[in-house]
Design a protein around this motif. Structure first.
Motif, short mmCIF file in Angstrom:
data_model
loop_
_atom_site.label_atom_id
_atom_site.label_comp_id
_atom_site.label_asym_id
_atom_site.label_seq_id
_atom_site.Cartn_x
_atom_site.Cartn_y
_atom_site.Cartn_z
N ILE A 3 12.60 31.65 147.32
CA ILE A 3 11.40 31.99 146.51
C ILE A 3 11.51 33.43 145.98
N ILE A 5 9.53 36.21 143.35
CA ILE A 5 8.23 36.71 142.55
C ILE A 5 8.41 37.40 141.46
N SER A 115 10.02 27.45 137.70
CA SER A 115 9.17 28.60 137.41
C SER A 115 7.65 27.93 137.46
N THR A 116 6.64 28.82 138.31
CA THR A 116 5.34 28.34 138.32
C THR A 116 4.50 29.38 138.32
N THR A 118 0.78 30.99 139.89
CA THR A 118 -0.18 30.62 141.03
C THR A 118 -1.32 29.55 140.77
N ILE A 151 7.90 32.13 141.47
CA ILE A 151 6.54 32.31 141.10
C ILE A 151 6.31 33.61 140.22
#
Length: 173
Positions: A3, A5, A115-116, A118, A151
């Motif tokens: 993960i 960020i 990718s995303t 929140t 994220i």
């Protein structure tokens, strides 16, 4: 699953797949969806509405993930993840379930990088920390080995909140 960020624009972070926020009516009406509509025009919106029509639905249930083309964005496809109910309510469990469904679809599509934003934290009621609590346990799921989930948040403050939530959740596991 690894993960990462990042702070920035989720539509500018190249990946095999984008997991995008979605509402039950699959309308590209605001937030990341509004940005998709602005970036690519009505083609993806038409594809999503055709999906509903082909299923005889006006909306999809919470937890549903619907695939579309990427419309020229730096992804192979977009997974529209409905992590809210029709009243825009959500929960850590619903977000986790929705992300798992999206990751499973991404794997089926051959993705390695995802990718995303929140999910359920814009129009939905969830905090950035809640999203972190929802996704942190997924990093240890063997079926997601080999994936990298990035994220993308909008500020350094959100990045700090997310990092803390993910590390606390991992420590408690």
């Amino acid at each position: 699953m690894k993960i990462n960020i990042e702070v920035g624009d989720v539509l500018a972070v190249a990946a095999d797949v984008l997991i995008s926020t979605a509402n039950p009516w699959l309308n590209l009406s605001g937030g990341v969806n509004g940005a998709i509509l602005s970036a690519v025009g009505p083609t993806i919106q038409a594809e999503l509405h055709e999906h509903l029509k082909s299923k005889g639905l006006s909306a999809v249930p919470a937890g549903t993930v619907v695939q579309s083309a990427a419309g020229g964005l730096p992804f192979n496809l977009i997974l529209h993840a409905v992590a809210i109910d029709p009243f825009y309510d959500s929960s850590i469990e619903l977000v986790r379930k929705t992300v798992v469904a999206a990751l499973d679809l991404a794997i089926k599509a051959g993705a390695k990088t995802i990718s995303t934003p929140t999910l359920a934290t814009g129009y939905g009621p969830m905090s950035i920390a809640d999203f972190g609590t929802a996704v942190a346990p997924l990093a240890g799921e063997p079926r997601f080995d080999g994936l990298t989930l990035t994220i993308v948040v909008r500020s350094d403050e959100h990045r700090s909140e997310l990092l803390e939530a993910i590390s606390v959740t991992r420590d408690q596991a």
